[in-house]
Design an enzyme around this catalytic site. Structure first.
Site, PDB file in Angstrom:
ATOM      1  CB  SER A 183      -0.974   0.085   1.103  1.00  0.00           C
ATOM      2  OG  SER A 183      -1.917   0.966   1.089  1.00  0.00           O
ATOM      3  CG  ASP A 353      -6.564  -3.280  -3.406  1.00  0.00           C
ATOM      4  OD1 ASP A 353      -7.220  -2.307  -2.788  1.00  0.00           O
ATOM      5  OD2 ASP A 353      -5.429  -3.795  -3.074  1.00  0.00           O
ATOM      6  CG  HIS A 386      -5.386  -2.306   0.206  1.00  0.00           C
ATOM      7  ND1 HIS A 386      -5.133  -2.021  -0.986  1.00  0.00           N
ATOM      8  CD2 HIS A 386      -4.965  -1.802   1.405  1.00  0.00           C
ATOM      9  CE1 HIS A 386      -4.078  -1.132  -0.590  1.00  0.00           C
ATOM     10  NE2 HIS A 386      -4.088  -1.117   0.661  1.00  0.00           N
TER      11      HIS A 386
END
Length: 410
Positions: A183, A353, A386
């Site tokens: 991320s 995601d 995610h």
């Protein structure tokens, strides 16, 4: 370009419409008022080694490194596997994302968590913790109670935190290392690479849920916060630290959910997408440690990216301040196409995601179209969202084994 695609059942989620922005703003303002009076404290407990690593039978060392601008960051080193055999492979630095810290790499069992898996495979594992998080909250002259302490965005993570951590590991081990980011930890790496920084200390980089372009982000609450300039409002109210703790988060999300008419029973899914493969019994470990604070300025910066679609340095909002900081009226861009074409990259992204959106990742791949084909490995996982990349119970087979094969090739 080596490409791997793993299929899975896609989960359908209906897009929600914003029907009542006023309710959201009112609720958010109440939350910000409460949060502005929260006292910030330094944490002085035993650290990640004692809390998480040594309890699993692994050797662990606590290290500290000070950035050029005075932030004292904690690093944890796992120099051997659980068997006690010392690492005989290169160092690997693991960098977490937003609102979490290095414990993200340790949440699951040793058979399922990347840090343990790498250590057991002979890698010299190092865990980085971003400024402002629980174990990196110290500073040479400032306290987290000081507004100046929170005067940073991810630009400073690129310029100071990442170089400090990499340089420390490089100098300590006298070896080039591999890098794994998740991320926000991918955005800072990509930005540094685009300026051809740090390459002399790295062998390769594996980027999970890569963040670069954010204009097509699918998380409706995240888009709403950016569109309403919520982060900017917080900043000008003088609240420079953003702590999404339980009280604040519940009230903050209450306004978002009411405005978007969302069912907020699964908060992680609301923001990250429908994670397929997280062990629900491990969620309590997550909640006991996360979320971690960040600076409001950092959230403003990310909001600017969502609104403009540009990967640029922080926009101070007027030409005069931008000229003062950058020597030009507009913030300079980070040009992803400038990443050296021969640097080994492994990118893995998920079809569910909602933060690292597939279409945004495709824009990044367009930027990298001239990258040497044998130096860019892609791994697409249809049913991953995610958090699956760092907390998925099957991530070892699906993601981590390919990463280690990539490391062994580089």
């Amino acid at each position: 370009m080596k490409a791997f695609f793993i299929s899975g059942d896609a989960l359908d989620h209906d897009n929600q419409n914003v029907d009542d922005e006023h309710d959201f703003s009112e609720s958010a303002s109440r939350v910000l008022h409460l949060q502005a009076h929260a006292r910030k404290t330094l944490y002085t407990d035993d650290g990640i080694c004692k809390r998480m690593v040594e309890t699993q039978g692994y050797t662990c060392e606590e290290h500290k490194v000070t950035t050029v601008d005075g932030y004292i960051l904690s690093l944890q080193r796992m120099p051997a596997g659980r068997s006690g055999k010392a690492a005989d492979k290169p160092p690997v630095l693991l960098q977490h994302g937003l609102f979490i810290d290095a414990i993200t790499w340790l949440f699951n069992t040793p058979e399922e968590s990347l840090a343990y898996i790498l250590a057991d495979k002979g890698f010299d594992v190092w865990l980085a913790n971003t400024r402002g998080t629980k174990y990196s909250s110290a500073h040479t002259s400032l306290s987290p109670n000081d507004m100046a302490y929170w005067d940073w965005s991810w630009d400073e993570l690129v310029s100071y935190d990442l170089p400090a951590s990499l340089s420390y590991v490089f100098n300590h081990t006298a070896q080039k290392m591999h890098y794994v980011g998740h991320s926000l930890g991918t955005l800072t790496a990509l930005a540094a690479f685009s300026e051809e920084q740090l390459m002399n200390m790295l062998r390769s980089a594996a980027l999970l849920s890569p963040i670069a372009h954010l204009n097509q982000i699918m998380s409706q609450p995240t888009k709403l916060a950016a569109d309403l300039f919520i982060a900017n409002d917080v900043y000008w109210l003088g609240l420079h630290e953003f702590i999404p703790n339980e009280n604040v988060a519940s009230k903050f999300l209450e306004g978002i959910c009411r405005s978007l008419k969302l069912n907020c029973s699964d908060l992680m899914a609301i923001f990250t997408g429908p994670n397929c493969c997280i062990n629900s019994s491990r969620i309590n470990i997550f909640l006991n440690n996360e979320p971690q604070p960040s600076s409001t300025k950092n959230l403003i910066h990310l909001s600017q990216m969502i609104r403009t679609g540009k990967i640029a340095k922080y926009d101070y909002g007027n030409e005069e301040q931008n000229i003062q900081h950058y020597g030009e009226a507009s913030p300079p861009l980070y040009d992803m196409a400038s990443i050296p074409n021969g640097f080994p990259l492994f990118l893995s992204y998920g079809g569910q995601d909602m933060l690292s959106d597939v279409n945004d990742v495709k824009l990044l791949l367009t930027d990298l179209k001239d990258h040497h084909k044998n130096k860019l490995v892609l791994l697409f996982i249809e049913n991953y969202a995610h958090a699956d990349f760092v907390m998925g119970v099957n991530a070892k087979q699906i993601v981590y084994d390919p990463i280690m094969a990539f490391f062994n090739d580089n």
